[in-house]
Design a protein around this motif. Sequence first.
Motif, short mmCIF file in Angstrom:
data_model
loop_
_atom_site.label_atom_id
_atom_site.label_comp_id
_atom_site.label_asym_id
_atom_site.label_seq_id
_atom_site.Cartn_x
_atom_site.Cartn_y
_atom_site.Cartn_z
N LEU A 156 0.83 -1.20 0.00
CA LEU A 156 0.00 0.00 0.00
C LEU A 156 0.86 1.25 0.00
O LEU A 156 0.54 2.25 -0.68
N LEU A 157 1.97 1.22 0.72
CA LEU A 157 2.88 2.36 0.72
C LEU A 157 3.43 2.61 -0.68
O LEU A 157 3.55 3.77 -1.11
N VAL A 158 3.76 1.55 -1.40
CA VAL A 158 4.27 1.71 -2.76
C VAL A 158 3.24 2.46 -3.62
O VAL A 158 3.58 3.42 -4.33
N SER A 159 1.99 2.05 -3.55
CA SER A 159 0.95 2.70 -4.36
C SER A 159 0.75 4.15 -3.95
O SER A 159 0.58 5.04 -4.81
N ALA A 160 0.76 4.42 -2.65
CA ALA A 160 0.56 5.79 -2.18
C ALA A 160 1.75 6.67 -2.55
O ALA A 160 1.58 7.84 -2.94
N TYR A 161 2.97 6.14 -2.41
CA TYR A 161 4.15 6.90 -2.82
C TYR A 161 4.09 7.21 -4.32
O TYR A 161 4.48 8.29 -4.76
N ARG A 162 3.60 6.25 -5.10
CA ARG A 162 3.53 6.47 -6.55
C ARG A 162 2.56 7.60 -6.88
O ARG A 162 2.84 8.41 -7.77
N SER A 163 1.45 7.66 -6.19
CA SER A 163 0.50 8.75 -6.44
C SER A 163 1.11 10.09 -6.09
O SER A 163 0.96 11.07 -6.83
#
Length: 395
Positions: A156-163
């Motif tokens: 989830l952190l990966v996805s949020a960082y990507r946004s």
Amino acid sequence: MPVLPHSGLGRRIAYYRSVVRPKMTQRQLAEAACVSIGAIRKIERGERGVTDATLAAIADALGVDPGRLRSDRGPARTAVREGLPALSDVIASYDVPDEGPVRPVRELHAATAETVRWRLAAQYTRIVRRGPDLLCELARAYHQAAPHERPRLAALLVSAYRSADAVAYKYGARDLSARLVELMRWAVAEADDQLLASSVAYVRTETFFAARAYRPGLRALELALDAAPAPGAPLQAAVRGALHMRAAVIAGRSLDAPAAWAHLADARALAAQVPEGVYYGTAFGPDSVRVHEVSLAVSLGDEHVGRALDIGRSWEPPECLPAERRSGFYIELARAQLWSGRADQAFESLKTARRIAPQHTREHPWVREDAATLRRLKRADSESLTNFAEWCAAT
């Protein structure tokens, strides 16, 4: 925060909503600007004023410069730029987050998925408003979680960082973008997901684009392809195909035409195996490959530009594609048209890109360059071209 006087402001908003964006309803404007429908109605009726941040969000949604809505015609900073320092602050403490509440994982998953949808729709204002708190909460959840729960939270952190990175990169905050990419690489190692690691390799290419280090970027993608799972199922095929798609463009930037077209051919073959969709946060499929074919032709330039023009004459990206990708198609096509002496067509393509994703279009450096060139050529309607150039700050 100061509230702007509402004298005449509502009438100007209603005018641009009906003229600049003819099909935009009050509800559509409210959704695009992340403002309540009731607030939009009251603003247009002149019953309330607006803050600078709300005005900037409404202007972005309408695709006009905020100054055109203000009675004092003064400058207005965008909410996105004002929100970048908060993103920078929260990632500085990724390993020592502030104390606070943590929602259940399912709720965190839903909130993260929402930021992914905003990224794909080029709704950057929403990301900077919600992103810092979400990143802090995800970091708290990760550090408080039991070891067996951490991989899911790391993903989830990966996805949020990507946004968050999409905002930083599109708005020219290159150092912030590079830090977010490094945090993605840290988190994906904790997630232990090969397909997610491939998606991070796709995003990491931004750092090579920013540094104009195209050949090292191509090598990094080819190493990622070597490490990616074999395309035995649609999901694996899509993730691998996206890497080939990205490799084609960066090979084109390095003017390595054979490698570029070879990677695009591999991407096209894999796209034939899957329906158009979003896989691990990246849009991929036959239509996405077609968009990248235009990008590749523009990157290579010269005799390749005709290929982009041919696609633009016979095809347009369907509405099922994310707004960010569709607007990118028209931005690339406009450059090909301008290079080929089709100035009026180029301006129409830029206006189409703005209608699809104003926040993405306004900050794109090619849009500013091309709008400035068009203005010098004076090949389009003087008033509308001047308005567009002022909107994107073309010089």
